[in-house]
Design a protein around this motif. Structure first.
Motif, PDB file in Angstrom:
ATOM      1  N   TRP A 196       1.047 -10.983   2.873  1.00  0.00           N
ATOM      2  CA  TRP A 196       0.842  -9.919   1.910  1.00  0.00           C
ATOM      3  C   TRP A 196       1.792 -10.129   0.555  1.00  0.00           C
ATOM      4  CZ3 TRP A 196      -2.737  -6.936   3.216  1.00  0.00           C
ATOM      5  CH2 TRP A 196      -2.934  -6.833   4.780  1.00  0.00           C
ATOM      6  N   GLN A 197       2.428 -11.012   0.598  1.00  0.00           N
ATOM      7  CA  GLN A 197       3.088 -11.242  -0.941  1.00  0.00           C
ATOM      8  C   GLN A 197       2.024 -11.936  -1.799  1.00  0.00           C
ATOM      9  OE1 GLN A 197       5.670 -10.573  -2.139  1.00  0.00           O
ATOM     10  NE2 GLN A 197       7.362 -10.315  -0.585  1.00  0.00           N
TER      11      GLN A 197
ATOM     12  N   TYR B  49      -1.319   6.950  -1.086  1.00  0.00           N
ATOM     13  CA  TYR B  49      -1.451   5.874   0.321  1.00  0.00           C
ATOM     14  C   TYR B  49      -2.015   6.818   1.516  1.00  0.00           C
ATOM     15  CZ  TYR B  49       3.136   7.606   1.621  1.00  0.00           C
ATOM     16  OH  TYR B  49       4.292   8.347   1.895  1.00  0.00           O
ATOM     17  N   PRO B  50      -3.019   6.102   2.246  1.00  0.00           N
ATOM     18  CA  PRO B  50      -3.745   6.698   3.277  1.00  0.00           C
ATOM     19  C   PRO B  50      -2.767   7.184   4.345  1.00  0.00           C
ATOM     20  CG  PRO B  50      -4.351   4.281   3.317  1.00  0.00           C
ATOM     21  CD  PRO B  50      -3.555   4.617   1.973  1.00  0.00           C
TER      22      PRO B  50
ATOM     23  N   ILE C  47      -7.567   1.428  -2.145  1.00  0.00           N
ATOM     24  CA  ILE C  47      -6.901   0.798  -1.027  1.00  0.00           C
ATOM     25  C   ILE C  47      -6.958  -0.484  -1.472  1.00  0.00           C
ATOM     26  CG2 ILE C  47      -7.127   0.323   1.302  1.00  0.00           C
ATOM     27  CD1 ILE C  47      -8.071   3.025   2.059  1.00  0.00           C
ATOM     28  N   ILE C  48      -8.208  -1.003  -1.983  1.00  0.00           N
ATOM     29  CA  ILE C  48      -8.182  -2.393  -2.261  1.00  0.00           C
ATOM     30  C   ILE C  48      -7.301  -2.703  -3.486  1.00  0.00           C
ATOM     31  CG2 ILE C  48      -9.646  -3.970  -3.642  1.00  0.00           C
ATOM     32  CD1 ILE C  48     -12.227  -2.764  -2.308  1.00  0.00           C
ATOM     33  N   ALA C  49      -7.105  -1.805  -4.483  1.00  0.00           N
ATOM     34  CA  ALA C  49      -6.032  -2.045  -5.508  1.00  0.00           C
ATOM     35  C   ALA C  49      -4.642  -2.076  -5.043  1.00  0.00           C
ATOM     36  CB  ALA C  49      -6.242  -1.047  -6.717  1.00  0.00           C
TER      37      ALA C  49
ATOM     38  N   LEU D 252       0.708  -1.389   0.005  1.00  0.00           N
ATOM     39  CA  LEU D 252       0.011  -0.036  -0.086  1.00  0.00           C
ATOM     40  C   LEU D 252       0.762   1.142   0.103  1.00  0.00           C
ATOM     41  CD1 LEU D 252      -2.826   0.851  -0.098  1.00  0.00           C
ATOM     42  CD2 LEU D 252      -2.876   0.950   2.715  1.00  0.00           C
ATOM     43  N   ARG D 253       1.924   1.154   0.805  1.00  0.00           N
ATOM     44  CA  ARG D 253       3.050   2.408   0.657  1.00  0.00           C
ATOM     45  C   ARG D 253       3.408   2.886  -0.461  1.00  0.00           C
ATOM     46  NH1 ARG D 253       6.260   4.641   4.783  1.00  0.00           N
ATOM     47  NH2 ARG D 253       7.026   6.691   3.986  1.00  0.00           N
TER      48      ARG D 253
END
Length: 368
Positions: free
Chosen positions: A116-117, A98-99, A223-225, A92-93
Motif C-alpha cells: 500500500w506504500q 471515503y466509502p 476510490i482509484i485516486a 483511502l481513509r
C-alpha cells in the motif's frame, strides 16, 4: 470491532446518507452506533440532515437491526471492509469522502503495508492510440518490476493494458469496479478479472449483483485516486473520465503525472491540459522512477496504544477498555460501562492525569 462495522453497514443502507454525512455523524457522536441510537431531534441539528434525510432515517431505523443485517448481508457479500476494520486501506481513509463499505474479492497475497506504500494508479482513455498502449505497457511493466502495485478501473483501453502488463510482469494489481465485485464489465476483460483474483483484489463500494450504471464510474474514480500515492494519466480527451481521476488525486494532495502526446491526437488533449495546469510530465522511465521513489512514505501502520497497567482499579480498567483511537463522547462511555456519570467522570479525570487517555474538543475521550 464487529459492532462498529455493523453500524457502518447499517448507515450505508439509509437512502441519501452518503460518505460525507456519515463522516459528520462520526465527528458529532464519536461512533456510528451512538448516532444510530440518537433521537431524531438531535440528528436534525446536524448540518445536511434536512427533512428528506430525516424521513429516510425514520423509515429505515425501525426496520433494520444492524447486527442481524450484518449477518444477512454477509451471506451474499462474504468479504467487505469498513473503516472500522484493520484491513481498510489507510490511504483511502484519508480522502474526504471515503466509502463506508468497500467490497473486495481476490487473494491479495502480495498485499501488506509495503504494497500500500507503493500504489500507483494508471488510467486513460478506452480508445488509446498505439503510442498510448505502448507506453502504458512499458510503464506498467517497469513499475511492477520495481515493486509498485498498479491500480486501475478495469475498463477497456488503458486500464486493461495496465492490468494485463502488471500481471504479465508477475505483479499484483487492484481493479476498482463500478459494479458489484461479482460482475465483469466489460465482458471482454473476463480473463484479466480472473487473473487479478489469483494475486490481487477487485474492489467496489457497490454490493454483489450491482449492474453497470453511468453514475457509478465517476464515484469509482475517487476510490482509484484515494488508494494511490500517485496517478498517471496516459491518454485522454477533454472529457475523459481519467481527467476526473487526476483532478480528484490533485484534490486529495496526491501526485499527478501525464504522458505528453501529439496535438494531432484528440486523446492527448487531456494530458496536455493537465501538464499545462501543473501535472508532472512523464519524460522517461528513469526520471519517473526517481520521482516516485522520492514521494513521502505514508504512515499506514495502526497507531500503537499505551498498554493498560495491571495495577489499575477495576472501575478505571472498565472505562479505559471502552476507549480506543477514535474519540468517544461521555454518554457513549456511560452506556457501554453501565456506571453512573459521576463515577465515569472521576475515572476519566484519573486516567487523564495518568497520561493514559486524552480529552479532545466536544467532551470526547480517546486512548493515548
Amino acid at each position: 470491532m464487529s459492532s462498529d462495522r455493523a453500524y457502518w453497514l447499517a448507515w450505508a443502507q439509509v437512502r441519501g446518507i452518503g460518505p460525507l454525512l456519515l463522516q459528520r455523524l462520526l465527528e458529532h457522536y464519536g461512533t456510528l452506533r451512538a448516532a444510530w441510537d440518537a433521537p431524531i431531534a438531535d440528528l436534525q441539528t446536524i448540518d445536511g440532515f434536512g427533512p428528506g434525510k430525516i424521513a429516510a432515517i425514520q423509515e429505515t431505523r425501525p426496520q433494520l437491526d444492524p447486527h442481524e443485517f450484518l449477518e444477512f448481508h454477509s451471506q451474499h457479500n462474504p468479504r467487505f471492509w469498513t473503516p472500522a476494520d484493520p484491513e481498510y486501506p489507510a490511504l483511502l481513509r484519508e480522502i474526504p469522502r471515503y466509502p463506508a463499505v468497500l467490497y473486495v474479492r481476490g487473494r491479495g497475497t502480495a498485499f501488506g503495508t509495503d504494497a500500500w506504500q507503493k500504489t500507483v494508479a494508471i488510467v486513460g482513455t478506452r480508445q488509446p492510440s498505439d503510442y498510448g498502449c505502448r507506453w502504458t505497457r512499458r510503464i506498467s511493466q517497469v513499475l511492477t518490476e520495481h515493486g509498485f502495485t498498479i491500480v486501475s478501473g478495469m475498463a477497456a483501453g488503458v486500464d486493461a493494458e495496465a492490468h494485463h502488463s502488471c500481471l504479465q510482469a508477475g505483479g499484483a494489481t487492484v481493479g476498482v469496479l463500478g459494479t458489484g465485485v461479482d460482475l465483469v464489465y466489460p465482458e471482454r476483460n473476463r480473463r484479466i478479472y480472473e487473473k487479478i483474483l489469483a494475486t490481487g483484489w477487485v474492489m467496489s463500494e457497490y454490493p454483489a449483483q450491482t449492474r453497470p450504471d453511468k453514475t457509478h464510474f465517476p464515484q469509482r474514480n475517487r476510490i482509484i485516486a484515494g488508494l494511490c500515492r500517485a496517478t498517471l494519466v496516459m491518454e485522454g480527451s477533454q472529457r475523459s473520465g481519467a481527467l476526473i481521476t487526476a483532478n480528484l488525486a490533485n484534490e486529495f494532495g496526491r501526485e499527478v503525472y501525464a504522458l505528453p502526446g501529439s496535438l494531432d491526437n484528440p486523446q492527448s488533449v487531456g494530458c496536455l491540459r493537465l501538464i499545462r495546469d501543473g501535472a508532472q510530465m512523464i519524460l522517461d522511465l528513469e526520471a519517473l522512477l526517481e520521482a516516485l521513489g522520492t514521494l513521502p512514505q505514508m504512515d499506514c501502520a495502526p497507531p500503537s496504544l499505551q498498554p493498560i497497567p495491571d495495577t489499575l482499579e477495576p472501575e478505571l480498567t472498565q472505562v479505559i477498555q471502552v476507549l480506543g483511537t477514535d474519540p468517544l463522547p461521555l454518554d457513549y462511555i456511560v452506556a457501554q460501562t453501565g456506571l453512573d456519570t459521576a463515577t465515569i467522570s472521576s475515572a476519566l479525570l484519573q486516567l487523564e492525569l495518568m497520561a493514559l487517555i486524552v480529552q479532545v474538543p466536544g467532551m470526547r475521550y480517546q486512548r493515548c
